[in-house]
Design a protein around this motif. Structure first.
Motif, PDB file in Angstrom:
ATOM      1  N   THR A 198      -3.725   0.473   7.056  1.00 51.96           N
ATOM      2  CA  THR A 198      -2.292  -0.535   6.261  1.00 51.96           C
ATOM      3  C   THR A 198      -2.682  -1.168   5.140  1.00 51.96           C
ATOM      4  OG1 THR A 198      -1.699  -0.497   8.760  1.00 51.96           O
ATOM      5  CG2 THR A 198      -0.495  -1.769   6.677  1.00 51.96           C
ATOM      6  N   ALA A 199      -3.886  -1.895   4.811  1.00 50.30           N
ATOM      7  CA  ALA A 199      -4.193  -2.518   3.538  1.00 50.30           C
ATOM      8  C   ALA A 199      -4.578  -1.438   2.557  1.00 50.30           C
ATOM      9  CB  ALA A 199      -5.616  -3.175   4.080  1.00 50.30           C
ATOM     10  N   HIS A 200      -5.112  -0.315   2.926  1.00 51.10           N
ATOM     11  CA  HIS A 200      -5.295   0.733   2.005  1.00 51.10           C
ATOM     12  C   HIS A 200      -4.020   1.202   1.407  1.00 51.10           C
ATOM     13  CE1 HIS A 200      -9.353   0.258   3.080  1.00 51.10           C
ATOM     14  NE2 HIS A 200      -9.734   1.212   3.951  1.00 51.10           N
ATOM     15  N   TYR A 201      -3.048   1.467   2.276  1.00 55.88           N
ATOM     16  CA  TYR A 201      -1.933   1.999   1.980  1.00 55.88           C
ATOM     17  C   TYR A 201      -1.021   1.054   1.085  1.00 55.88           C
ATOM     18  CZ  TYR A 201       3.318   2.854   2.547  1.00 55.88           C
ATOM     19  OH  TYR A 201       4.631   3.128   2.327  1.00 55.88           O
ATOM     20  N   VAL A 202      -0.894  -0.009   1.369  1.00 55.13           N
ATOM     21  CA  VAL A 202      -0.155  -1.126   0.518  1.00 55.13           C
ATOM     22  C   VAL A 202      -1.288  -1.575  -0.789  1.00 55.13           C
ATOM     23  CG1 VAL A 202       0.723  -3.593   0.507  1.00 55.13           C
ATOM     24  CG2 VAL A 202       0.803  -2.258   2.674  1.00 55.13           C
ATOM     25  N   GLU A 244      10.305  -2.982 -12.860  1.00 54.84           N
ATOM     26  CA  GLU A 244       9.054  -2.357 -12.868  1.00 54.84           C
ATOM     27  C   GLU A 244       8.185  -3.578 -12.667  1.00 54.84           C
ATOM     28  OE1 GLU A 244       7.754   0.621 -12.620  1.00 54.84           O
ATOM     29  OE2 GLU A 244       9.706   1.436 -12.793  1.00 54.84           O
ATOM     30  N   ILE A 245       8.525  -4.500 -13.439  1.00 54.51           N
ATOM     31  CA  ILE A 245       7.551  -5.831 -13.500  1.00 54.51           C
ATOM     32  C   ILE A 245       7.581  -6.531 -12.041  1.00 54.51           C
ATOM     33  CG2 ILE A 245       7.334  -8.239 -14.550  1.00 54.51           C
ATOM     34  CD1 ILE A 245       8.148  -7.020 -16.995  1.00 54.51           C
ATOM     35  N   VAL A 246       8.770  -6.419 -11.481  1.00 52.33           N
ATOM     36  CA  VAL A 246       9.194  -7.203 -10.260  1.00 52.33           C
ATOM     37  C   VAL A 246       8.330  -6.538  -9.223  1.00 52.33           C
ATOM     38  CG1 VAL A 246      10.851  -7.642  -8.384  1.00 52.33           C
ATOM     39  CG2 VAL A 246      11.293  -8.245 -10.686  1.00 52.33           C
ATOM     40  N   LEU A 251       3.377  -7.171  -5.554  1.00 51.12           N
ATOM     41  CA  LEU A 251       2.405  -6.732  -4.439  1.00 51.12           C
ATOM     42  C   LEU A 251       1.028  -7.353  -5.333  1.00 51.12           C
ATOM     43  CD1 LEU A 251       3.590  -3.066  -3.990  1.00 51.12           C
ATOM     44  CD2 LEU A 251       2.864  -4.791  -2.275  1.00 51.12           C
ATOM     45  N   ALA A 252       1.110  -8.096  -6.292  1.00 54.15           N
ATOM     46  CA  ALA A 252      -0.059  -8.308  -7.169  1.00 54.15           C
ATOM     47  C   ALA A 252      -0.866  -9.566  -6.081  1.00 54.15           C
ATOM     48  CB  ALA A 252       0.176  -9.354  -8.344  1.00 54.15           C
ATOM     49  N   ASP A 253      -0.224 -10.489  -5.582  1.00 54.44           N
ATOM     50  CA  ASP A 253      -1.037 -11.610  -4.666  1.00 54.44           C
ATOM     51  C   ASP A 253      -1.738 -10.580  -3.616  1.00 54.44           C
ATOM     52  OD1 ASP A 253      -1.931 -13.965  -4.454  1.00 54.44           O
ATOM     53  OD2 ASP A 253      -0.306 -14.654  -3.148  1.00 54.44           O
ATOM     54  N   PHE A 254      -0.893  -9.824  -2.821  1.00 54.63           N
ATOM     55  CA  PHE A 254      -1.756  -8.943  -1.711  1.00 54.63           C
ATOM     56  C   PHE A 254      -2.935  -8.030  -2.444  1.00 54.63           C
ATOM     57  CE2 PHE A 254      -2.404  -4.995   0.171  1.00 54.63           C
ATOM     58  CZ  PHE A 254      -2.746  -5.281   1.640  1.00 54.63           C
ATOM     59  N   CYS A 255      -2.702  -7.434  -3.520  1.00 55.65           N
ATOM     60  CA  CYS A 255      -3.774  -6.905  -4.209  1.00 55.65           C
ATOM     61  C   CYS A 255      -4.996  -7.619  -4.338  1.00 55.65           C
ATOM     62  CB  CYS A 255      -3.586  -6.014  -5.216  1.00 55.65           C
ATOM     63  SG  CYS A 255      -2.381  -4.585  -4.962  1.00 55.65           S
ATOM     64  N   TYR A 256      -5.006  -8.934  -4.864  1.00 51.33           N
ATOM     65  CA  TYR A 256      -5.872  -9.784  -5.199  1.00 51.33           C
ATOM     66  C   TYR A 256      -6.805  -9.904  -3.604  1.00 51.33           C
ATOM     67  CZ  TYR A 256      -8.170 -14.469  -5.451  1.00 51.33           C
ATOM     68  OH  TYR A 256      -9.165 -15.188  -5.103  1.00 51.33           O
ATOM     69  N   TYR A 257      -6.120 -10.272  -2.620  1.00 50.91           N
ATOM     70  CA  TYR A 257      -6.775 -10.587  -1.622  1.00 50.91           C
ATOM     71  C   TYR A 257      -7.428  -9.307  -0.944  1.00 50.91           C
ATOM     72  CZ  TYR A 257      -5.187 -15.462  -1.569  1.00 50.91           C
ATOM     73  OH  TYR A 257      -4.857 -16.880  -1.729  1.00 50.91           O
ATOM     74  N   PRO A 272      -4.153 -15.617   3.926  1.00 52.64           N
ATOM     75  CA  PRO A 272      -3.592 -17.043   4.275  1.00 52.64           C
ATOM     76  C   PRO A 272      -2.139 -17.216   4.302  1.00 52.64           C
ATOM     77  CG  PRO A 272      -5.240 -16.700   2.285  1.00 52.64           C
ATOM     78  CD  PRO A 272      -4.563 -15.413   2.539  1.00 52.64           C
ATOM     79  N   SER A 273      -1.772 -18.410   4.706  1.00 49.98           N
ATOM     80  CA  SER A 273      -0.319 -18.569   4.936  1.00 49.98           C
ATOM     81  C   SER A 273       0.366 -18.661   3.386  1.00 49.98           C
ATOM     82  CB  SER A 273      -0.045 -19.847   5.653  1.00 49.98           C
ATOM     83  OG  SER A 273      -0.534 -19.917   6.962  1.00 49.98           O
ATOM     84  N   GLY A 274       1.398 -18.131   3.455  1.00 45.21           N
ATOM     85  CA  GLY A 274       2.209 -17.983   2.341  1.00 45.21           C
ATOM     86  C   GLY A 274       1.862 -17.005   1.222  1.00 45.21           C
ATOM     87  N   VAL A 275       1.213 -16.016   1.656  1.00 46.02           N
ATOM     88  CA  VAL A 275       0.722 -15.210   0.706  1.00 46.02           C
ATOM     89  C   VAL A 275       1.783 -14.176   0.158  1.00 46.02           C
ATOM     90  CG1 VAL A 275      -1.000 -13.362   0.060  1.00 46.02           C
ATOM     91  CG2 VAL A 275      -1.834 -15.165   0.885  1.00 46.02           C
ATOM     92  N   VAL A 276       2.460 -13.461   1.399  1.00 44.66           N
ATOM     93  CA  VAL A 276       3.464 -12.514   1.161  1.00 44.66           C
ATOM     94  C   VAL A 276       4.711 -13.097   1.694  1.00 44.66           C
ATOM     95  CG1 VAL A 276       1.908 -10.654   0.931  1.00 44.66           C
ATOM     96  CG2 VAL A 276       2.653 -11.374   3.106  1.00 44.66           C
TER      97      VAL A 276
END
Length: 276
Positions: A198-202, A244-246, A251-257, A272-276
């Motif tokens: 699932t992480a790879h997909y997102v 496009e920017i939105v 997804l930027a925060d998730f990609c960082y983690y 962590p809490s509050g990431v997505v």
């Protein structure tokens, strides 16, 4: 005499650890700087910026392939959002229709293939693997995004010579695509633990969105703003870029983690809490 040797730490891990300790405003600033830097690099490395759009579709296809592999191998859909897949199918179906009646090209074929695989994923989750789908976790009300996107499309849509209904549908699929991943992010927020497939997909979705955003931004820069005029007048050209920017920043925060987890050698991503 004892010799003290300093262990060498992975530079990437050192940087990611430093970023992790920064406050949210600093992280946001670093994300913007990183995005701008990546755009500059892509502008000089990729000579034909249309290839970025192809790269976006190819990356999305890779993500779908990972998802299909997960369903075949594990025979369960735990951690996946059926609602995100349904929203994806809706905007793809509308986009394929608009492509057929407005500007049929190779992207129509690619979108049709992606739609077919997405419908298969929906079928597997809803009928074959429904016992492993947790509806309590997949609790994002889709009308929260469908209704606002439809209402926005009524007021802000292309000003081309096409039929008004087709123009509204075109705008609707652009807006819906920008937020279709929100139910999937809600599922991951509820579980806090994201299994590898699932992480790879997102993550693949995040990279695809960045390539697509880079394509539009660089095309506008290359045409010195002419592309915005070609898309029409009023708010519509700006809304295309904003959508496009939105998508990218959602997804930027998730990609960082995700990257931080991969660098740290963790097989399971813990958010962590509050990431997505």
């Amino acid at each position: 005499m004892a010799i003290v040797r300093k262990s060498r730490r992975n530079p990437v891990h050192v940087v990611s650890s430093w970023v992790a300790r920064q406050p949210p405003k600093v992280k946001a600033f670093l994300a913007v700087v990183s995005g701008i830097t990546a755009l500059i690099v892509l502008r000089f490395v990729v000579h034909n910026h249309d290839n970025l759009f192809v790269a976006a579709e190819a990356t999305h296809a890779v993500g779908i392939s990972v998802l299909i592999y997960k369903l075949f191998k594990e025979r369960n859909c735990a951690g996946l959002s059926l609602k995100s897949q349904e929203l994806t199918a809706i905007f793809l179906a509308v986009r394929v229709y608009c492509s057929f009646v407005m500007e049929y090209d190779i992207h129509t074929v690619l979108d049709s293939a992606t739609l077919a695989t997405t419908l298969w994923v929906i079928y597997m989750i809803r009928f074959k693997l429904n016992a492993t789908h947790d509806e309590d976790l997949d609790n994002f009300p889709i009308y929260y995004v469908v209704i606002p996107c439809a209402a926005l499309a009524l007021f802000v849509h292309p000003t081309t010579s096409h039929n008004i209904v087709n123009r509204i549908l075109w705008a609707f699929c652009v807006y819906l695509e920008a937020v279709a991943v929100l139910p999937q992010l809600r599922v991951m927020q509820n579980t806090k633990i994201v299994e590898p497939f699932t992480a790879h997909y997102v993550f693949a979705l995040g990279i695809a969105r960045f390539f697509s955003c880079a394509h539009w931004v660089l095309q506008v820069l290359d045409s010195r703003g002419y592309l915005l005029t070609a898309l029409g007048h009023g708010l519509w050209p700006s809304m295309v870029l904003l959508s496009e920017i939105v998508q990218t920043f959602i997804l930027a925060d998730f990609c960082y983690y995700y990257v931080q987890s991969v660098v740290g050698g963790q097989l399971v991503l813990r958010l962590p809490s509050g990431v997505v």
